[in-house]
Design an enzyme around this catalytic site. Structure first.
Site, PDB file in Angstrom:
ATOM      1  N   CYS A 123     -28.119 -68.118  39.777  1.00  0.00           N
ATOM      2  CA  CYS A 123     -28.103 -68.020  38.285  1.00  0.00           C
ATOM      3  C   CYS A 123     -26.930 -68.440  37.408  1.00  0.00           C
ATOM      4  O   CYS A 123     -27.181 -68.874  36.196  1.00  0.00           O
ATOM      5  CB  CYS A 123     -28.230 -66.515  37.749  1.00  0.00           C
ATOM      6  SG  CYS A 123     -29.736 -65.580  38.656  1.00  0.00           S
ATOM      7  N   HIS A 256     -26.522 -66.371  30.420  1.00  0.00           N
ATOM      8  CA  HIS A 256     -27.717 -66.066  31.399  1.00  0.00           C
ATOM      9  C   HIS A 256     -28.568 -65.085  31.018  1.00  0.00           C
ATOM     10  O   HIS A 256     -28.169 -63.948  30.585  1.00  0.00           O
ATOM     11  CB  HIS A 256     -27.230 -65.978  32.907  1.00  0.00           C
ATOM     12  CG  HIS A 256     -28.152 -65.709  33.747  1.00  0.00           C
ATOM     13  ND1 HIS A 256     -29.378 -66.390  33.921  1.00  0.00           N
ATOM     14  CD2 HIS A 256     -28.403 -64.774  34.637  1.00  0.00           C
ATOM     15  CE1 HIS A 256     -30.218 -65.735  34.767  1.00  0.00           C
ATOM     16  NE2 HIS A 256     -29.579 -64.915  35.285  1.00  0.00           N
ATOM     17  N   ASN A 286     -36.044 -63.544  33.644  1.00  0.00           N
ATOM     18  CA  ASN A 286     -34.614 -64.105  34.347  1.00  0.00           C
ATOM     19  C   ASN A 286     -35.369 -65.289  35.020  1.00  0.00           C
ATOM     20  O   ASN A 286     -35.830 -65.476  36.154  1.00  0.00           O
ATOM     21  CB  ASN A 286     -34.245 -63.231  35.167  1.00  0.00           C
ATOM     22  CG  ASN A 286     -32.984 -63.780  35.825  1.00  0.00           C
ATOM     23  OD1 ASN A 286     -32.794 -64.955  35.868  1.00  0.00           O
ATOM     24  ND2 ASN A 286     -32.070 -62.977  36.612  1.00  0.00           N
TER      25      ASN A 286
END
EC number: 2.3.1.180
Length: 329
Positions: A123, A256, A286
């Protein structure tokens, strides 16, 4: 440009791509119920902030999403693929073991000769890739870089594990970085701590034509949360200090998009209201390395990001990896 002029990189175009299949929480609840897994829209929203996500259709590859996002970014920059002399793709879901997804994207875009490679920091991958591209432009190794975050994380989800399968979605985002005498990327910082590999992983490998290990995402959510908020704050404070800036100078925070509680926690530490945080988590879930460039593109196209704005990017990922970048639009 004088040979003695300092070199900087600036974002001159952004783009994104989402698969057409939108999966709401209720769609996911119904799918999980058929497998005997109980959850609810309220449970997902309360714990994550996610209301929907997009899943790639069978046969759609990470490179397909990456190419669409890249073309949109190049169009926004008024550039052609042939203008790109560096291509980096951040992804944890490559099309294949090798060649790299970046090389596949390069071929689909018709770019010849420019270096192309993948960055794997889960990520935090886009912040890592942006840092590398900025360094290469500052060193004079590149003039125009295409930096892409692209994922099809739905392929790594165990739909018997409600703690992880409700979190992730698919998508891609891209930025074009161009050489400039005016600072754009003001500071970056990236880190890793391999002692924490076990808290977020997809521990599988290919051997002898078989998949060995567990080919789905595994996550210790509480451990990730405990690490994330503090590390994100440290990284953000560090890039601000490097550039001689303070929290008061931040116009926008683009973190993020992992969990709304983490985002709220990092905003509080930076003394920012949530009105200054770009949130796309509710609509995208996500999307791992794609989440920050997706959010940048959304905020650019809806007019929130304006020329002269100061923006902090920050991310954490499996590894454990983390980093931040300070930009001036």
């Amino acid at each position: 440009m004088s040979q003695f002029s300092p070199l900087f990189s600036r974002i001159v175009g952004t783009g994104s791509a989402l698969p057409p299949q939108r999966i709401t929480n209720q769609d996911l609840v119904d799918r999980l119920a058929a497998r005997g897994v109980e959850t609810s829209d309220a449970w997902i929203v309360e714990r994550t902030g996610i209301r929907a996500r997009h899943f790639a259709e069978t046969g759609a590859a990470t490179s397909d999403l990456a190419v669409e996002a890249a073309r949109n970014a190049l169009n926004a920059a008024g550039l052609a693929p042939q203008d790109v002399d560096l291509l980096i793709v951040a992804t944890s879901t490559p099309d294949m073991l090798f060649p790299s997804t970046a090389c596949i994207v390069q071929g689909k875009l018709g770019i010849v000769g420019a270096p192309a490679f993948d960055v794997q920091a889960v990520c935090a991958g886009f912040v890592y890739a942006l840092t590398v591209a900025d360094a290469m432009i500052r060193s004079g190794s590149a003039k125009t870089a295409l930096v892409i975050g692209a994922e099809v994380f739905s392929r790594l989800l165990d739909f018997d594990d409600r703690a992880t399968c409700v979190l992730f979605g698919d998508g891609a985002g891209a930025v074009v970085l161009a050489r400039s005498t005016e600072p754009g990327i003001l500071a970056t910082e990236i880190h890793a701590d391999g002692r924490h590999t076990h808290i977020l992983q997809a521990p599988a490998q290919l051997s002898g034509g078989r998949v060995l290990g567990h080919p789905f995402v595994r996550m210790d959510g509480q451990a990730v949360f405990r690490l994330a908020v503090g590390l994100l704050d440290e990284a953000a404070q560090s890039v601000l200090a490097k550039a001689g800036q303070t929290c008061k100078d931040i116009d926008w925070l683009i973190p993020h998009q992992a969990n709304l509680r983490i985002m709220q926690g990092t905003a509080r530490k930076l003394h920012l209201s949530m009105e200054k945080v770009v949130v796309t988590l509710d609509a995208h879930g996500n999307t791992s390395a794609a989440s920050i460039p997706l959010a940048i593109d959304v905020a650019m196209r809806d007019g929130r990001l304006q020329k002269g704005h100061t923006v902090v990017l920050e991310a954490v990922g499996g590894g454990f990896t983390w980093g931040a970048a300070l930009l001036r639009i």
